[in-house]
Design a protein around this motif. Structure first.
Motif, PDB file in Angstrom:
ATOM      1  N   ILE A  25       9.786  33.651 -15.774  1.00 45.61           N
ATOM      2  CA  ILE A  25      10.054  34.794 -14.895  1.00 45.61           C
ATOM      3  C   ILE A  25      11.470  34.718 -14.348  1.00 45.61           C
ATOM      4  CG2 ILE A  25       9.372  35.952 -12.765  1.00 45.61           C
ATOM      5  CD1 ILE A  25       6.539  34.999 -13.251  1.00 45.61           C
TER       6      ILE A  25
ATOM      7  N   PHE B 185       5.387  43.304  -4.121  1.00 44.01           N
ATOM      8  CA  PHE B 185       6.382  42.251  -4.305  1.00 44.01           C
ATOM      9  C   PHE B 185       5.920  40.949  -3.661  1.00 44.01           C
ATOM     10  CE2 PHE B 185       8.866  46.165  -4.601  1.00 44.01           C
ATOM     11  CZ  PHE B 185       9.485  45.959  -5.829  1.00 44.01           C
TER      12      PHE B 185
ATOM     13  N   ASN C 132       3.713  38.837 -11.880  1.00 45.29           N
ATOM     14  CA  ASN C 132       3.035  38.063 -10.837  1.00 45.29           C
ATOM     15  C   ASN C 132       1.610  37.703 -11.260  1.00 45.29           C
ATOM     16  OD1 ASN C 132       3.129  36.771  -8.380  1.00 45.29           O
ATOM     17  ND2 ASN C 132       2.619  38.578  -7.178  1.00 45.29           N
TER      18      ASN C 132
ATOM     19  N   TYR D 218       6.941  44.204 -12.375  1.00 41.45           N
ATOM     20  CA  TYR D 218       7.005  43.081 -11.436  1.00 41.45           C
ATOM     21  C   TYR D 218       5.594  42.572 -11.126  1.00 41.45           C
ATOM     22  CZ  TYR D 218       8.452  40.277  -7.416  1.00 41.45           C
ATOM     23  OH  TYR D 218       8.681  39.236  -6.549  1.00 41.45           O
ATOM     24  N   CYS D 219       4.680  43.507 -10.865  1.00 44.06           N
ATOM     25  CA  CYS D 219       3.305  43.108 -10.564  1.00 44.06           C
ATOM     26  C   CYS D 219       2.657  42.414 -11.754  1.00 44.06           C
ATOM     27  CB  CYS D 219       2.487  44.333 -10.147  1.00 44.06           C
ATOM     28  SG  CYS D 219       2.973  45.018  -8.547  1.00 44.06           S
TER      29      CYS D 219
ATOM     30  N   GLU E  30      14.339  48.731  -9.756  1.00 45.94           N
ATOM     31  CA  GLU E  30      13.622  49.744 -10.527  1.00 45.94           C
ATOM     32  C   GLU E  30      14.590  50.862 -10.913  1.00 45.94           C
ATOM     33  OE1 GLU E  30       9.976  50.666 -11.435  1.00 45.94           O
ATOM     34  OE2 GLU E  30      10.448  48.552 -11.717  1.00 45.94           O
TER      35      GLU E  30
ATOM     36  N   TRP F 217      14.366  42.610  -6.963  1.00 45.35           N
ATOM     37  CA  TRP F 217      14.063  43.382  -8.174  1.00 45.35           C
ATOM     38  C   TRP F 217      14.791  44.721  -8.128  1.00 45.35           C
ATOM     39  CZ3 TRP F 217      11.700  42.427 -12.687  1.00 45.35           C
ATOM     40  CH2 TRP F 217      11.208  43.485 -13.456  1.00 45.35           C
TER      41      TRP F 217
ATOM     42  N   TRP G  14      13.126  46.471 -19.996  1.00 46.97           N
ATOM     43  CA  TRP G  14      12.004  45.616 -19.609  1.00 46.97           C
ATOM     44  C   TRP G  14      11.320  45.033 -20.844  1.00 46.97           C
ATOM     45  CZ3 TRP G  14       8.897  42.635 -16.984  1.00 46.97           C
ATOM     46  CH2 TRP G  14       7.558  42.517 -17.367  1.00 46.97           C
TER      47      TRP G  14
ATOM     48  N   ILE H 108      14.059  37.785 -15.072  1.00 47.17           N
ATOM     49  CA  ILE H 108      14.613  38.623 -14.008  1.00 47.17           C
ATOM     50  C   ILE H 108      16.110  38.384 -13.855  1.00 47.17           C
ATOM     51  CG2 ILE H 108      14.528  39.168 -11.546  1.00 47.17           C
ATOM     52  CD1 ILE H 108      11.583  38.633 -11.547  1.00 47.17           C
TER      53      ILE H 108
ATOM     54  N   SER I 170       6.514  48.773  -8.550  1.00 44.38           N
ATOM     55  CA  SER I 170       6.960  48.287  -9.857  1.00 44.38           C
ATOM     56  C   SER I 170       5.808  47.648 -10.624  1.00 44.38           C
ATOM     57  CB  SER I 170       8.101  47.275  -9.700  1.00 44.38           C
ATOM     58  OG  SER I 170       8.417  46.704 -10.961  1.00 44.38           O
TER      59      SER I 170
END
Length: 252
Positions: free
Chosen positions: A102, A143, A89, A85-86, A47, A45, A56, A106, A82
């Motif tokens: 996803i 992550f 998930n 990202y979380c 940031e 990833w 984003w 990404i 991030s």
């Protein structure tokens, strides 16, 4: 990757070394900064960078259409590196989105970021700082080490190809983060039908970037830019630098 790209050499070197940690890249001219996360040489990833929130939001809306992110409340954790990202998930764990969404998000977002880095490298000097960490640190930072599998070499190739095409069209100094604004529309009405000028005025309003417009119009950003750039050279169009979205706007 072109032989003279230090960026490509650096990324591929970390990939081959099976590096775990954070690569921080800073553009010398404007101090713009990117943080790239790796685990065992696998790219996870990035940031930061230009319009991080806008990028984003655009990619999330494109690849996860109709998903209401407000139903997910992420607990604030000081180690989290991030929130986007979380969020991905958590949405996957709750089966609100699929892993393939996803992967696509990404992958495309990473291509955009690497394009930006290649353009930044063209304009300025990029400085690199490498911080080795543990897998435990990355997990604490939020992550997932098995969320998706990204092919860094393929992403680099796609980004380099896009940058080469962009430059070959004389657009090296034009950022896809610029927002086109049509002006002197009265003069343009003498040359084009009223309906076309009205549509151009509605879309080219200085509030959406070239990348935003490309997604909205379902076009390749290069094709879109090549289509409108003649109006820039004729003085009918301005390319503006606009602000990024706020964190709240990006995550809603």
């Amino acid at each position: 990757m072109s032989a003279n790209s230090k960026l490509g050499e650096k990324l591929l070197s970390l990939h081959r070394q099976k590096f775990t940690g954070v690569l921080t890249i800073t553009a010398q001219d404007n101090q713009q900064q990117w943080e790239m996360f790796f685990h065992q040489g696998q790219y996870l990833w990035t940031e930061g960078g230009y319009h991080a929130n806008r990028s984003w939001r655009r990619n999330f809306t494109r690849y996860c259409p109709g998903v209401n992110t407000e139903i997910v409340e992420l607990r604030h954790q000081p180690q989290m590196r991030s929130r986007p990202y979380c969020l991905l998930n958590v949405l996957l764990q709750r089966k609100i989105i699929q892993r393939k969404q996803i992967q696509a998000l990404i992958d495309n977002l990473s291509q955009e970021i690497l394009f930006d880095l290649l353009q930044a490298e063209y304009k300025s000097v990029l400085n690199y700082s490498v911080e080795a960490t543990s897998a435990h640190y990355l997990l604490k930072a939020g992550f997932s080490l098995s969320l998706i599998s990204l092919n860094l070499e393929q992403i680099l190739f796609e980004s380099q190809t896009a940058w080469s095409k962009w430059g070959s069209k004389g657009l090296a100094s034009c950022s896809p983060h610029h927002a086109p604004l049509l002006h002197r529309s009265q003069d343009l009405q003498r040359q084009l039908p009223d309906l076309i000028v009205a549509n151009m005025s509605r879309l080219l309003n200085g509030k959406q970037t070239l990348r935003d417009l490309a997604v909205k119009m379902d076009k390749n950003v290069l094709d879109l830019t090549c289509g409108i750039i003649p109006y820039f050279f004729k003085g009918y169009l301005r390319l503006l630098e606009i602000a990024d979205l706020s964190d709240a706007q990006a995550m809603k």
